[in-house]
Scaffold this motif. Structure first.
Motif, PDB file in Angstrom:
ATOM      1  N   LEU A 112      -5.857   1.329   2.933  1.00 50.83           N
ATOM      2  CA  LEU A 112      -5.621   1.519   1.502  1.00 50.83           C
ATOM      3  C   LEU A 112      -5.347   0.184   0.818  1.00 50.83           C
ATOM      4  O   LEU A 112      -5.790  -0.062  -0.302  1.00 50.83           O
ATOM      5  CB  LEU A 112      -4.450   2.488   1.277  1.00 50.83           C
ATOM      6  CG  LEU A 112      -4.719   3.959   1.604  1.00 50.83           C
ATOM      7  CD1 LEU A 112      -3.452   4.784   1.406  1.00 50.83           C
ATOM      8  CD2 LEU A 112      -5.831   4.527   0.733  1.00 50.83           C
TER       9      LEU A 112
ATOM     10  N   ILE B 277       4.032   3.741  -3.227  1.00 47.88           N
ATOM     11  CA  ILE B 277       4.207   5.004  -3.925  1.00 47.88           C
ATOM     12  C   ILE B 277       5.100   5.937  -3.116  1.00 47.88           C
ATOM     13  O   ILE B 277       5.957   6.604  -3.639  1.00 47.88           O
ATOM     14  CB  ILE B 277       2.822   5.669  -4.172  1.00 47.88           C
ATOM     15  CG1 ILE B 277       2.100   4.922  -5.282  1.00 47.88           C
ATOM     16  CG2 ILE B 277       2.944   7.123  -4.517  1.00 47.88           C
ATOM     17  CD1 ILE B 277       2.622   5.165  -6.663  1.00 47.88           C
ATOM     18  N   ALA B 278       4.893   5.996  -1.830  1.00 46.03           N
ATOM     19  CA  ALA B 278       5.655   6.977  -1.046  1.00 46.03           C
ATOM     20  C   ALA B 278       6.014   6.454   0.334  1.00 46.03           C
ATOM     21  O   ALA B 278       6.175   7.227   1.255  1.00 46.03           O
ATOM     22  CB  ALA B 278       4.830   8.259  -0.932  1.00 46.03           C
ATOM     23  N   GLY B 279       6.154   5.160   0.489  1.00 46.77           N
ATOM     24  CA  GLY B 279       6.520   4.628   1.797  1.00 46.77           C
ATOM     25  C   GLY B 279       5.317   4.520   2.698  1.00 46.77           C
ATOM     26  O   GLY B 279       4.230   4.978   2.371  1.00 46.77           O
ATOM     27  N   GLY B 280       5.494   3.861   3.857  1.00 45.51           N
ATOM     28  CA  GLY B 280       4.365   3.605   4.742  1.00 45.51           C
ATOM     29  C   GLY B 280       3.978   4.810   5.568  1.00 45.51           C
ATOM     30  O   GLY B 280       4.797   5.692   5.822  1.00 45.51           O
ATOM     31  N   HIS B 281       2.703   4.830   5.988  1.00 41.67           N
ATOM     32  CA  HIS B 281       2.247   5.905   6.859  1.00 41.67           C
ATOM     33  C   HIS B 281       2.714   5.669   8.291  1.00 41.67           C
ATOM     34  O   HIS B 281       2.914   4.527   8.698  1.00 41.67           O
ATOM     35  CB  HIS B 281       0.714   5.959   6.860  1.00 41.67           C
ATOM     36  CG  HIS B 281       0.126   6.425   5.577  1.00 41.67           C
ATOM     37  ND1 HIS B 281      -0.195   5.575   4.566  1.00 41.67           N
ATOM     38  CD2 HIS B 281      -0.185   7.672   5.153  1.00 41.67           C
ATOM     39  CE1 HIS B 281      -0.689   6.270   3.553  1.00 41.67           C
ATOM     40  NE2 HIS B 281      -0.695   7.542   3.876  1.00 41.67           N
ATOM     41  N   THR B 282       2.810   6.753   9.028  1.00 39.76           N
ATOM     42  CA  THR B 282       3.107   6.634  10.453  1.00 39.76           C
ATOM     43  C   THR B 282       1.987   5.832  11.122  1.00 39.76           C
ATOM     44  O   THR B 282       2.239   4.978  11.957  1.00 39.76           O
ATOM     45  CB  THR B 282       3.209   8.043  11.089  1.00 39.76           C
ATOM     46  OG1 THR B 282       4.167   8.787  10.340  1.00 39.76           O
ATOM     47  CG2 THR B 282       3.625   7.967  12.543  1.00 39.76           C
ATOM     48  N   VAL B 283       0.752   6.126  10.727  1.00 43.35           N
ATOM     49  CA  VAL B 283      -0.393   5.352  11.220  1.00 43.35           C
ATOM     50  C   VAL B 283      -0.553   4.135  10.310  1.00 43.35           C
ATOM     51  O   VAL B 283      -1.059   4.246   9.184  1.00 43.35           O
ATOM     52  CB  VAL B 283      -1.682   6.214  11.204  1.00 43.35           C
ATOM     53  CG1 VAL B 283      -2.878   5.398  11.688  1.00 43.35           C
ATOM     54  CG2 VAL B 283      -1.502   7.449  12.073  1.00 43.35           C
TER      55      VAL B 283
ATOM     56  N   ASP C 126      -2.338   2.458   6.101  1.00 44.79           N
ATOM     57  CA  ASP C 126      -1.791   1.596   5.038  1.00 44.79           C
ATOM     58  C   ASP C 126      -2.686   0.384   4.832  1.00 44.79           C
ATOM     59  O   ASP C 126      -2.956  -0.016   3.697  1.00 44.79           O
ATOM     60  CB  ASP C 126      -0.386   1.089   5.420  1.00 44.79           C
ATOM     61  CG  ASP C 126       0.653   2.194   5.354  1.00 44.79           C
ATOM     62  OD1 ASP C 126       0.430   3.154   4.609  1.00 44.79           O
ATOM     63  OD2 ASP C 126       1.669   2.081   6.061  1.00 44.79           O
TER      64      ASP C 126
ATOM     65  N   ALA D  37       0.827  -1.209   0.000  1.00 41.94           N
ATOM     66  CA  ALA D  37       0.000   0.000   0.000  1.00 41.94           C
ATOM     67  C   ALA D  37       0.854   1.249   0.000  1.00 41.94           C
ATOM     68  O   ALA D  37       0.462   2.284  -0.510  1.00 41.94           O
ATOM     69  CB  ALA D  37      -0.905   0.017   1.219  1.00 41.94           C
ATOM     70  N   GLY D  38       2.021   1.152   0.558  1.00 40.19           N
ATOM     71  CA  GLY D  38       2.861   2.348   0.643  1.00 40.19           C
ATOM     72  C   GLY D  38       3.909   2.413  -0.442  1.00 40.19           C
ATOM     73  O   GLY D  38       4.857   3.164  -0.328  1.00 40.19           O
TER      74      GLY D  38
ATOM     75  N   ALA E  89      -2.659  14.740  -1.147  1.00 40.23           N
ATOM     76  CA  ALA E  89      -1.577  14.465  -2.095  1.00 40.23           C
ATOM     77  C   ALA E  89      -1.735  13.085  -2.725  1.00 40.23           C
ATOM     78  O   ALA E  89      -2.805  12.754  -3.232  1.00 40.23           O
ATOM     79  CB  ALA E  89      -0.229  14.636  -1.399  1.00 40.23           C
ATOM     80  N   VAL E  90      -0.685  12.242  -2.662  1.00 35.55           N
ATOM     81  CA  VAL E  90      -0.743  10.963  -3.383  1.00 35.55           C
ATOM     82  C   VAL E  90      -1.857  10.078  -2.819  1.00 35.55           C
ATOM     83  O   VAL E  90      -2.504   9.332  -3.571  1.00 35.55           O
ATOM     84  CB  VAL E  90       0.627  10.253  -3.335  1.00 35.55           C
ATOM     85  CG1 VAL E  90       0.969   9.759  -1.951  1.00 35.55           C
ATOM     86  CG2 VAL E  90       0.653   9.075  -4.311  1.00 35.55           C
ATOM     87  N   ASP E  91      -2.139  10.179  -1.525  1.00 38.18           N
ATOM     88  CA  ASP E  91      -3.220   9.365  -0.942  1.00 38.18           C
ATOM     89  C   ASP E  91      -4.571   9.784  -1.521  1.00 38.18           C
ATOM     90  O   ASP E  91      -5.426   8.945  -1.793  1.00 38.18           O
ATOM     91  CB  ASP E  91      -3.236   9.519   0.581  1.00 38.18           C
ATOM     92  CG  ASP E  91      -1.987   8.958   1.213  1.00 38.18           C
ATOM     93  OD1 ASP E  91      -1.422   8.000   0.652  1.00 38.18           O
ATOM     94  OD2 ASP E  91      -1.563   9.475   2.258  1.00 38.18           O
TER      95      ASP E  91
END
Lengths: 287, 254
Positions: free
Chosen positions: B26, B13-19, B23, B10-11, B91-93
């Motif tokens: 998504l 595109i731009a790496g994983g979310h802090t939360v 992820d 899921a991450g 943004a990308v999300d």
């Protein structure tokens, strides 16, 4: 001001220790730092707390009738930069500001310039509402009085009513102007502080997380007010709320470790940021 | 295909979310759409087999399984609402959520086309094309080529969604002329004035099937457009394909 150089250095040191290894080289800002009708023009601004550099070569315009939001993680320098805009950093021992900051073409760090009237021209609203322990009337009257902006009681009354109206508070307090400002709710107190700032006819209003102590309803009222104030003032706001920045500002500046990483139209920053650090921060991938 | 969609992807595109839960949400959403896509490919192949080879059991199976894709589409909508309400994506999300919403619509509509083809198989059985399917090897071969082309594009577009892979998406655009070429061949074949062995009603059924396959290829292109939108932040709908492919490859240094 209770903040000391050591406090600031410690804060920056603690924040950056893990990231120092990643390099703190100066970064070139992505996006256009200029705007069509600048009221304040900042160029190559560096801020040092003792030997610690908190802001690194930041350039940014603040335009007429626009809201510029400054976002970034804690310790990134956004509040430090904001406080440079009306020389609030002068009150911190050992704080040194270099570069150029001009208000309507006048260098605000000119040695001959008195910072007191400057702080009337560039007013500030703080994180926590801080009304004086005086009546609502006296809170707003204080500024015009000490700056000698009015010549009569009638004129002062007019300024107070106008300021409270612009701050969206008049209808709520017009019948109790003699009551203590501290007796108002948090949101009303913050609007009283905004009225106090407006009363001395500023050109620019700086807001340092003005809604962080307020509930969502009070926050919405302040945000609506910010939009209305834009018609007459330039506004720079520091906020930790991405949604607030997206809602209230026309341009957004993203700070990271003292660098201005990216600046652009708010719409662009929140839908298609150009810099990876900006993207990571606003999407919650930071750190 | 859905099984390939690990939570970690899921991450991508731009790496994983802090939360991390974000992820997972998504990834779940994308997993639903990949699952839908895989089912559409299976449905299309079964429906075409029903028309070409007269396998009516395949046609009934397609009709039976169609609601599963519709229900997955509802699940995708629910996830999209939930992510928007809880996460306020930016943004990308934001692009991912918006694109997946559009992609879900295209995948669901492609599934409807498979059903339309299956229905033609049942009509053809009723009006005289029996076991063994279409009595023309040339037409069988044409419809199979059209099926291969449409399914190849659709599968590639779904693979592109799995990794938001621009190259795979561009490959879908590059396949469009081949799709239109085979589609034109099928139309020309069925439009012959002296087409022996087919009644007008049968020809209408076969044309409807060919058109549905072409539309599945179109949906694949729409999906590929959304992949570009997520990965590049550019809305490329209604752009000239040749110029677009060249520009994107040049921008990407390829």
């Amino acid at each position: 001001m209770s903040t000391t150089v050591d406090d600031m250095s410690r804060r920056i040191g603690a924040m950056s220790s893990a990231e120092l290894a990643g390099g703190r080289e100066s970064r070139v800002t992505v996006g256009d730092v200029t705007c069509a009708n600048p009221r304040m023009v900042c160029r190559d601004v560096d801020v040092f707390y003792g030997s610690t550099q908190a802001i690194k070569g930041v350039s940014l315009d603040i335009g007429k009738n626009e809201v510029v939001s400054m976002i970034g993680p804690s310790g990134c320098g956004k509040s430090t930069f904001l406080r440079c805009l009306n020389r609030m950093n002068d009150t911190i021992d050992g704080c040194r500001v270099t570069g150029s900051i001009k208000l309507d073409g006048q260098d605000i760090y000119d040695k001959g310039l008195d910072p007191v009237p400057l702080r009337a021209q560039v007013g500030m609203v703080f994180q926590k509402p801080n009304p004086f322990p005086k009546s609502i009337y006296e809170n707003v009257a204080y500024g015009p009085r000490i700056h000698g902006l009015t010549n009569s009681k009638a004129e002062l009354d007019e300024v107070i009513e106008g300021s409270l109206q612009k701050a969206g508070l008049w209808n709520e307090v017009k019948d109790r102007l003699d009551k203590p400002g501290t007796g108002l709710s948090g949101g009303q107190q913050q609007r009283l502080c905004i009225a106090r700032t407006i009363a001395v006819s500023p050109e620019v209003i700086l807001m340092d997380e003005p809604c962080s102590a307020l509930d969502p309803i009070a926050t919405a009222i302040i945000e609506e007010l910010i939009d209305e104030l834009r018609a007459n003032y330039s506004i720079a706001i520091v906020t930790h709320s991405m949604q607030q920045a997206a809602r209230v500002s026309q341009r957004t500046a993203y700070f990271h470790l003292g660098d201005l990483i990216e600046v652009g139209e708010t719409n662009q920053i929140f839908t298609n940021p150009k810099h990876r650090l900006t993207e990571d921060y606003i999407t919650g991938r930071f750190g | 295909m859905a099984g390939d969609n690990s939570l970690a992807s899921a991450g991508d595109i731009a790496g994983g979310h802090t939360v991390r839960r974000y992820d997972q949400e998504l990834a779940k959403l994308r997993g639903i759409i990949l699952d839908m896509g895989q089912r559409v490919i299976e449905q299309t192949q079964a429906a075409v087999a029903a028309v070409v080879d007269g396998e009516v059991t395949q046609a009934y199976r397609v009709l039976d399984r169609e609601p599963q894709i519709d229900f997955l589409s509802l699940d995708a909508d629910e996830e999209i609402f939930r992510v928007i309400a809880r996460r306020q994506p930016t943004a990308v999300d934001l692009r991912i959520v918006l694109a997946l919403s559009r992609i879900a619509g295209d995948v669901e509509r492609a599934g409807d086309k498979a059903v339309r083809i299956a229905r033609q198989a049942l009509v053809l059985r009723e009006i005289g094309i029996g076991q063994g399917g279409i009595p023309s090897d040339a037409l069988k071969e044409l419809l199979r080529r059209l099926d291969d082309q449409a399914c190849c594009m659709f599968e590639r577009s779904i693979q592109a969604v799995a990794a938001f892979d621009v190259e795979l998406a561009l490959g879908v655009f590059e396949d469009e002329p081949r799709l239109f070429g085979v589609s034109d061949e099928a139309r020309d074949f069925l439009g012959q004035e002296d087409l022996a062995g087919f009644t007008p009603r049968q020809i209408v059924c076969l044309l409807t099937s060919a058109h549905a396959l072409e539309r599945i290829g179109n949906h694949a292109s729409n999906i590929a457009e959304q992949v570009i939108y997520v990965a590049e932040g550019k809305d490329i709908r209604y752009r000239n394909r040749e110029i677009l492919i060249e520009t994107l490859r040049r921008d990407r240094g390829l």
